[in-house]
Design a protein around this motif. Sequence first.
Motif, PDB file in Angstrom:
ATOM      1  N   UNK A  29       4.546  39.831  -1.799  1.00  0.00           N
ATOM      2  CA  UNK A  29       5.507  40.697  -2.486  1.00  0.00           C
ATOM      3  C   UNK A  29       6.393  39.830  -3.368  1.00  0.00           C
ATOM      4  N   UNK A  30       6.953  40.452  -4.416  1.00  0.00           N
ATOM      5  CA  UNK A  30       7.819  39.742  -5.349  1.00  0.00           C
ATOM      6  C   UNK A  30       9.178  40.411  -5.403  1.00  0.00           C
ATOM      7  N   UNK A  31      10.234  39.594  -5.394  1.00  0.00           N
ATOM      8  CA  UNK A  31      11.577  40.110  -5.571  1.00  0.00           C
ATOM      9  C   UNK A  31      11.863  40.373  -7.033  1.00  0.00           C
ATOM     10  N   UNK A  32      12.963  41.028  -7.298  1.00  0.00           N
ATOM     11  CA  UNK A  32      13.354  41.341  -8.662  1.00  0.00           C
ATOM     12  C   UNK A  32      13.496  40.062  -9.493  1.00  0.00           C
ATOM     13  N   UNK A  33      12.877  40.051 -10.657  1.00  0.00           N
ATOM     14  CA  UNK A  33      12.996  38.906 -11.556  1.00  0.00           C
ATOM     15  C   UNK A  33      12.192  37.695 -11.154  1.00  0.00           C
ATOM     16  N   UNK A  34      11.305  37.825 -10.173  1.00  0.00           N
ATOM     17  CA  UNK A  34      10.463  36.692  -9.757  1.00  0.00           C
ATOM     18  C   UNK A  34       9.340  36.522 -10.768  1.00  0.00           C
ATOM     19  N   UNK A  35       9.499  35.602 -11.698  1.00  0.00           N
ATOM     20  CA  UNK A  35       8.550  35.433 -12.787  1.00  0.00           C
ATOM     21  C   UNK A  35       7.638  34.232 -12.555  1.00  0.00           C
ATOM     22  N   UNK A  36       6.468  34.293 -13.195  1.00  0.00           N
ATOM     23  CA  UNK A  36       5.542  33.174 -13.142  1.00  0.00           C
ATOM     24  C   UNK A  36       4.518  33.253 -12.034  1.00  0.00           C
ATOM     25  N   UNK A  37       4.632  34.242 -11.162  1.00  0.00           N
ATOM     26  CA  UNK A  37       3.695  34.401 -10.053  1.00  0.00           C
ATOM     27  C   UNK A  37       3.314  35.867  -9.928  1.00  0.00           C
ATOM     28  N   UNK A  38       2.160  36.114  -9.285  1.00  0.00           N
ATOM     29  CA  UNK A  38       1.708  37.476  -9.080  1.00  0.00           C
ATOM     30  C   UNK A  38       1.218  37.683  -7.668  1.00  0.00           C
ATOM     31  N   UNK A  83      13.774  31.206   7.347  1.00  0.00           N
ATOM     32  CA  UNK A  83      12.861  31.098   8.485  1.00  0.00           C
ATOM     33  C   UNK A  83      11.473  30.710   7.988  1.00  0.00           C
ATOM     34  N   UNK A  84      11.161  29.427   8.047  1.00  0.00           N
ATOM     35  CA  UNK A  84       9.834  28.961   7.637  1.00  0.00           C
ATOM     36  C   UNK A  84       8.830  29.039   8.773  1.00  0.00           C
ATOM     37  N   UNK A  85       9.290  28.955  10.011  1.00  0.00           N
ATOM     38  CA  UNK A  85       8.390  28.991  11.160  1.00  0.00           C
ATOM     39  C   UNK A  85       8.071  30.458  11.482  1.00  0.00           C
ATOM     40  N   UNK A  86       7.264  31.074  10.636  1.00  0.00           N
ATOM     41  CA  UNK A  86       7.017  32.503  10.782  1.00  0.00           C
ATOM     42  C   UNK A  86       5.721  32.870  10.061  1.00  0.00           C
ATOM     43  N   UNK A  87       5.210  34.069  10.355  1.00  0.00           N
ATOM     44  CA  UNK A  87       3.980  34.537   9.718  1.00  0.00           C
ATOM     45  C   UNK A  87       4.215  34.985   8.279  1.00  0.00           C
ATOM     46  N   UNK A  88       5.456  35.315   7.932  1.00  0.00           N
ATOM     47  CA  UNK A  88       5.846  35.602   6.548  1.00  0.00           C
ATOM     48  C   UNK A  88       7.136  34.841   6.264  1.00  0.00           C
ATOM     49  N   UNK A  89       7.253  34.280   5.057  1.00  0.00           N
ATOM     50  CA  UNK A  89       8.440  33.508   4.696  1.00  0.00           C
ATOM     51  C   UNK A  89       8.809  33.784   3.248  1.00  0.00           C
ATOM     52  N   UNK A  90      10.083  33.595   2.930  1.00  0.00           N
ATOM     53  CA  UNK A  90      10.590  33.818   1.579  1.00  0.00           C
ATOM     54  C   UNK A  90      10.806  32.467   0.891  1.00  0.00           C
ATOM     55  N   UNK A  91      10.284  32.350  -0.316  1.00  0.00           N
ATOM     56  CA  UNK A  91      10.390  31.116  -1.105  1.00  0.00           C
ATOM     57  C   UNK A  91      10.894  31.476  -2.499  1.00  0.00           C
ATOM     58  N   UNK A  92      11.914  30.764  -2.983  1.00  0.00           N
ATOM     59  CA  UNK A  92      12.388  30.989  -4.350  1.00  0.00           C
ATOM     60  C   UNK A  92      11.367  30.416  -5.328  1.00  0.00           C
ATOM     61  N   UNK A  93      11.204  31.081  -6.458  1.00  0.00           N
ATOM     62  CA  UNK A  93      10.210  30.622  -7.432  1.00  0.00           C
ATOM     63  C   UNK A  93      10.481  29.200  -7.920  1.00  0.00           C
ATOM     64  N   UNK A  94      11.761  28.785  -7.931  1.00  0.00           N
ATOM     65  CA  UNK A  94      12.084  27.425  -8.382  1.00  0.00           C
ATOM     66  C   UNK A  94      11.545  26.367  -7.439  1.00  0.00           C
TER      67      UNK A  94
END
Length: 307
Positions: A66-75, A87-98
């Motif tokens: 999934x993509x957050x608002x304004x998350x550009x450069x990825x699909x 929380x990186x130790x998880x089955x799903x994690x959030x990463x900023x595009x930068x």
Amino acid sequence: MLRIRYEVNGGPEVLFAEQAAVPEPGAGELLVRVEAIGVTLPSVRKVREGSEPIPLGGEVAGTVAALGEGAEGFGLGDRVTGLCFAHAYAEHAVVHTAMASRIPDGASAVEAVALVRSGLVARGAYEAGCVRPGESVLVTAAASAVGTYALQYARAGGAGRVVAAVGSAGKAGFVRGLGADEVVLYEDADRGAPYDVILDGVGGDLLAPAVRTLATRGRLVAFSSGGGTVEAYELLVRGASVIGFQMRALALGEPELYDRWLREQWDLHRSGSLRIAVHGEIPLAEAGRAHELIENRRNLGKVVLVP
């Protein structure tokens, strides 16, 4: 989803598996379905030494779900790796595009978390040390994920003597295979002194004695989370320098250089010039075992968690 948490500070025994809701990506963020998680020494130290429990961040690799608002450069469906500060130790994690980059075709998620951050930190530390052809280089924590690449960069860069400092004699064969000419234990590190350049991934109590092994006009590059104190007099009498290096500062402050190094690193790996060393793949639910490996200095290369 499965997630690892800890409630009190301590060793690996305080890590617990729990069920949690899948997070929502915020502005400029990616939700990644995680396939591999790189365990880092800073995370291990946070569990052991932190003032209070915080979410365990770290390196993740997987597929954009999934993509957050304004998350550009990825699909959606892109395979990426990057740093997660929640929380990186998880089955799903959030990463900023930068802090995210694509995984090249043909490379696995495990290879990505083993190579990208650790390899770039090693490259950055090596470049910061301004190693000249023929100089001697000491790499501390040489069997760690970053240390394995630092040895290879020093060897390929024309260092006259590459010395690996490790915590046990059993690691000697491993680090020699990655380019070390000599291997020393920490208590004997001054045996091969003086060193023109020290790439230090340990810090703490090792930092001061390491500075005392520098040659005249030597450089020590500190890139660990271990801290430490240096006496100015020790630098003055040698005309020596201590240089700090942090990958996040480079990624955010010089993104073009970061991207170039990243491309070059994958090219070196594809050509066989840069070897990836993975200690093993450990199930996410057994994160405590992964922390124990690093805390007891038993790992040879990168320790990776897999959901």
